[in-house]
Design an enzyme around this catalytic site. Structure first.
Site, PDB file in Angstrom:
ATOM      1  N   LYS A   1       0.935  51.889  53.815  1.00  0.00           N
ATOM      2  CA  LYS A   1       1.423  53.049  53.088  1.00  0.00           C
ATOM      3  C   LYS A   1       2.911  53.146  53.311  1.00  0.00           C
ATOM      4  O   LYS A   1       3.408  52.948  54.402  1.00  0.00           O
ATOM      5  CB  LYS A   1       0.756  54.318  53.630  1.00  0.00           C
ATOM      6  CG  LYS A   1      -0.665  54.445  53.154  1.00  0.00           C
ATOM      7  CD  LYS A   1      -1.299  55.687  53.687  1.00  0.00           C
ATOM      8  CE  LYS A   1      -1.769  55.485  55.114  1.00  0.00           C
ATOM      9  NZ  LYS A   1      -2.380  56.663  55.701  1.00  0.00           N
TER      10      LYS A   1
ATOM     11  N   ILE B   1     -11.302  36.487 108.826  1.00  0.00           N
ATOM     12  CA  ILE B   1     -11.772  35.528 107.822  1.00  0.00           C
ATOM     13  C   ILE B   1     -13.282  35.460 107.832  1.00  0.00           C
ATOM     14  O   ILE B   1     -13.937  35.428 106.792  1.00  0.00           O
ATOM     15  CB  ILE B   1     -11.149  34.141 108.077  1.00  0.00           C
ATOM     16  CG1 ILE B   1      -9.621  34.279 108.049  1.00  0.00           C
ATOM     17  CG2 ILE B   1     -11.611  33.130 107.063  1.00  0.00           C
ATOM     18  CD1 ILE B   1      -8.891  33.073 108.544  1.00  0.00           C
TER      19      ILE B   1
ATOM     20  N   PRO C   1     -17.293  34.864 120.601  1.00  0.00           N
ATOM     21  CA  PRO C   1     -17.129  35.648 121.832  1.00  0.00           C
ATOM     22  C   PRO C   1     -16.744  37.093 121.517  1.00  0.00           C
ATOM     23  O   PRO C   1     -17.182  38.011 122.194  1.00  0.00           O
ATOM     24  CB  PRO C   1     -15.980  34.938 122.566  1.00  0.00           C
ATOM     25  CG  PRO C   1     -15.841  33.601 121.925  1.00  0.00           C
ATOM     26  CD  PRO C   1     -16.392  33.695 120.538  1.00  0.00           C
TER      27      PRO C   1
ATOM     28  N   MET D   1       8.681  60.188  61.757  1.00  0.00           N
ATOM     29  CA  MET D   1       8.938  60.252  60.315  1.00  0.00           C
ATOM     30  C   MET D   1      10.092  61.205  60.006  1.00  0.00           C
ATOM     31  O   MET D   1      10.035  61.983  59.052  1.00  0.00           O
ATOM     32  CB  MET D   1       7.663  60.701  59.562  1.00  0.00           C
ATOM     33  CG  MET D   1       6.522  59.731  59.755  1.00  0.00           C
ATOM     34  SD  MET D   1       4.926  60.371  59.217  1.00  0.00           S
ATOM     35  CE  MET D   1       4.431  61.375  60.598  1.00  0.00           C
TER      36      MET D   1
ATOM     37  N   ASP E   1      -1.941  48.319  58.360  1.00  0.00           N
ATOM     38  CA  ASP E   1      -0.859  48.825  57.519  1.00  0.00           C
ATOM     39  C   ASP E   1       0.503  48.380  58.011  1.00  0.00           C
ATOM     40  O   ASP E   1       0.623  47.582  58.926  1.00  0.00           O
ATOM     41  CB  ASP E   1      -0.968  50.335  57.293  1.00  0.00           C
ATOM     42  CG  ASP E   1      -1.194  51.070  58.579  1.00  0.00           C
ATOM     43  OD1 ASP E   1      -0.460  50.787  59.535  1.00  0.00           O
ATOM     44  OD2 ASP E   1      -2.130  51.905  58.616  1.00  0.00           O
TER      45      ASP E   1
HETATM   46  N1  SAH Z   1       0.248  56.629  64.923  1.00  0.00           N
HETATM   47  C1  SAH Z   1       1.622  56.269  65.079  1.00  0.00           C
HETATM   48  C2  SAH Z   1       2.543  57.114  64.274  1.00  0.00           C
HETATM   49  C3  SAH Z   1       2.358  56.988  62.796  1.00  0.00           C
HETATM   50  S1  SAH Z   1       3.509  57.952  61.901  1.00  0.00           S
HETATM   51  C4  SAH Z   1       1.974  56.344  66.576  1.00  0.00           C
HETATM   52  O1  SAH Z   1       1.199  56.872  67.378  1.00  0.00           O
HETATM   53  O2  SAH Z   1       3.039  55.839  66.940  1.00  0.00           O
HETATM   54  C5  SAH Z   1       4.750  56.779  61.555  1.00  0.00           C
HETATM   55  C6  SAH Z   1       6.006  57.089  62.336  1.00  0.00           C
HETATM   56  O3  SAH Z   1       5.873  56.635  63.656  1.00  0.00           O
HETATM   57  C7  SAH Z   1       7.229  56.369  61.825  1.00  0.00           C
HETATM   58  O4  SAH Z   1       7.787  57.041  60.742  1.00  0.00           O
HETATM   59  C8  SAH Z   1       8.124  56.435  63.027  1.00  0.00           C
HETATM   60  O5  SAH Z   1       8.708  57.705  63.174  1.00  0.00           O
HETATM   61  C9  SAH Z   1       7.145  56.279  64.162  1.00  0.00           C
HETATM   62  N2  SAH Z   1       7.086  54.886  64.659  1.00  0.00           N
HETATM   63  C10 SAH Z   1       6.014  54.096  64.723  1.00  0.00           C
HETATM   64  N3  SAH Z   1       6.319  52.906  65.278  1.00  0.00           N
HETATM   65  C11 SAH Z   1       7.616  52.946  65.588  1.00  0.00           C
HETATM   66  C12 SAH Z   1       8.534  52.025  66.194  1.00  0.00           C
HETATM   67  N4  SAH Z   1       8.142  50.809  66.595  1.00  0.00           N
HETATM   68  N5  SAH Z   1       9.814  52.402  66.345  1.00  0.00           N
HETATM   69  C13 SAH Z   1      10.214  53.621  65.966  1.00  0.00           C
HETATM   70  N6  SAH Z   1       9.416  54.530  65.394  1.00  0.00           N
HETATM   71  C14 SAH Z   1       8.125  54.213  65.201  1.00  0.00           C
END
Ligand code: SAH
Length: 466
Positions: free
Chosen positions: A271, A23, A43, A384, A249
């Protein structure tokens, strides 16, 4: 308030430390950081303590404590494990009106030592008045995560410019505004990115320019992770709380948006597939324009901005226009979904590599190498992939992956609405139609999917359709 908070100048001041064990060593470490001249009496003195005293040019007396040890010191610390000695030291110190601290004995103390967050020259002291030291330490841990490690260097920068700022701005208001802009603007961000010399140059330029020069904006391209707000990085959170305008987004979860500064302007640039709310080029231009207006702009994206996020395109235009920016990585959907579904992406027995691909086959078909994608020893993660699920499965089977290869589709991964549908290449498309799945969804294909049964842990009530 039971104790009055105070910081004490100890540089080259004699401090008596009674005790030679663990300590006492801990106390010596802190006291020596503040430049104290240590006088250690015990000591037996353990070797680490001895090293500290030697390194800092202090004194050691290997013997019992004596009343006159207290002569000529400005502070007394007792850290022995013998109650009677601690008590005697306290009595002697108090008789001489010297501040005394006895470790773990509030009743014998006239001063107590706080838990500290050290970002010297910035130091935060936290005390519960000795009543709940564990609580004080918990608060300290919270602050440690909130305050960037480089705040010390930021404070040092401020100190180097203090005089020059005083000379440049005559009114206190102007100086305050200058410091506010500096300490949470581009100069601070340069320090946090390890570019101290650039920060210095920037401040110099701002001081040489007219005093009412408007400050330049900047852009933070930040990965907001897959959905669970706790998966944000500390850096993401800090920038989310200092930006004045946010472009976000569809993939950014409402829970993550909750953590953006309350009064920030929010611009939705979401998008959807084929239905672009705001064209990519328009987003790129908006970032430039907002920064030119002097704003601190947060471009918040789902997952990681550099993984299927077009983050690269957004900062290209910023770079061309010399607008300061930084990029903060996020947890990408593949990592988030895999972890929350109990599916390790690699595994010594099943997959030696992992591949992230986009499922937009029509746009990218020319570059798709099916034999590569169909390799047996790898995990395939498809972003996607929902729309063209059937074609993807057919392609993989055609190029050699077994129809029985396990597949997981994770819907809204890491959020409270997460669903995992587990099937195989031959059947997943049909299963997904039956379950009426909605975006975002991620596909994980490969033997590792089998492990989910053993390794699932998240939201045990959430459906795993197997
Ligand atoms: N930049 C993002 C990906 C964008 S592309 C990343 O790094 O995760 C978008 C795709 O990401 C979606 O179509 C899906 O396939 C995936 N995605 C993102 N978030 C998700 C989630 N919470 N659950 C499942 N898939 C997801």
């Amino acid at each position: 308030m039971q104790y009055f908070p105070l910081f004490m100048q100890l540089r080259n001041q004699r401090v008596l430390l009674v005790g030679g064990g663990d300590i006492a060593t801990r106390k010596a470490r802190l006291l020596s950081k503040a430049g104290a001249h240590l006088v250690v009496v015990a000591p037996a003195i353990e070797s680490e303590l001895e090293a500290i005293v030697v390194a800092t040019g202090g004194e050691m007396h290997r013997r019992e404590y004596q009343h006159d040890d207290i002569n000529g010191v400005v502070l007394v610390v007792a850290a022995t494990d013998i109650a009677a000695v601690n008590k005697q030291v306290s009595i002697d110190a108090q008789a001489r009106h010297l501040p005394v601290n006895v470790v773990d004995s509030p009743a014998l103390c006239t001063v107590i030592t706080p838990a500290i967050v050290d970002r010297s020259p910035l130091v935060i002291a936290i005390s519960s008045g000795g009543e709940a030291p564990v609580l004080a330490r918990m608060v300290r841990a919270k602050l440690e995560t909130l305050i960037p490690a480089s705040y010390g260097r930021l404070a040092a920068l401020a100190s180097r410019f203090r005089e020059r700022v005083k000379q440049t701005f005559s009114s206190a208001d102007e100086r305050r505004r200058f410091w506010e802009d500096t300490l949470q603007g581009p100069a601070a961000e340069l320090i946090f990115s390890g570019r101290d010399a650039d920060a210095e140059q920037l401040l110099q330029a701002r001081l040489s320019a007219s005093a009412n020069d408007t400050c330049q904006g900047e852009v933070y391209l930040v990965g907001g992770g897959p959905g669970d707000p706790e998966l944000l990085t500390l850096k993401a959170l800090r920038l989310m709380q200092q930006a004045e305008v946010v472009l976000y987004d569809r993939l950014v979860s409402p829970e993550v948006m909750e953590l953006v500064r309350r009064d920030a302007e929010r611009i939705y640039v979401g998008k959807r597939r084929s239905e672009h709310a705001v064209e990519q080029t328009a987003i790129n231009q908006m970032l430039v324009n907002l920064a030119r207006e002097g704003k601190r702009v947060l471009r918040l994206k789902g997952g990681d901005p550099f993984i299927f996020g077009r983050g690269g395109e957004e900062i290209e235009l910023l770079a061309e226009n010399n607008i300061p920016f930084q990029v903060v990585p996020g947890i990408t959907a593949a990592s988030g979904c895999a972890a929350y579904a109990g599916i390790p992406l690699t595994h010594r027995d099943y997959a030696q590599s992992v591949r992230f691909v986009t499922g937009h086959l029509k746009t990218n078909n020319a570059n798709l190498s099916w034999p590569e994608l169909a390799r047996v020893d790898q995990t395939l993660v498809i972003y996607m992939g929902l729309i063209e699920l059937e074609a993807i499965c057919a392609g993989l089977i055609q190029h050699g992956r077994l129809p029985t290869t396990p597949v997981a589709l994770i819907e809204k991964g890491t959020t409270r609405e997460q669903r995992v549908i587990v099937s195989d290449l031959a059947n997943i498309a049909r299963r997904v139609v039956a379950e009426s799945v909605s975006a975002p969804t991620l596909l994980i294909i490969g033997e590792v999917v089998k492990l989910h049964r053993q390794l699932s842990w998240f939201a045990p009530d959430a459906p795993v359709i197997d």
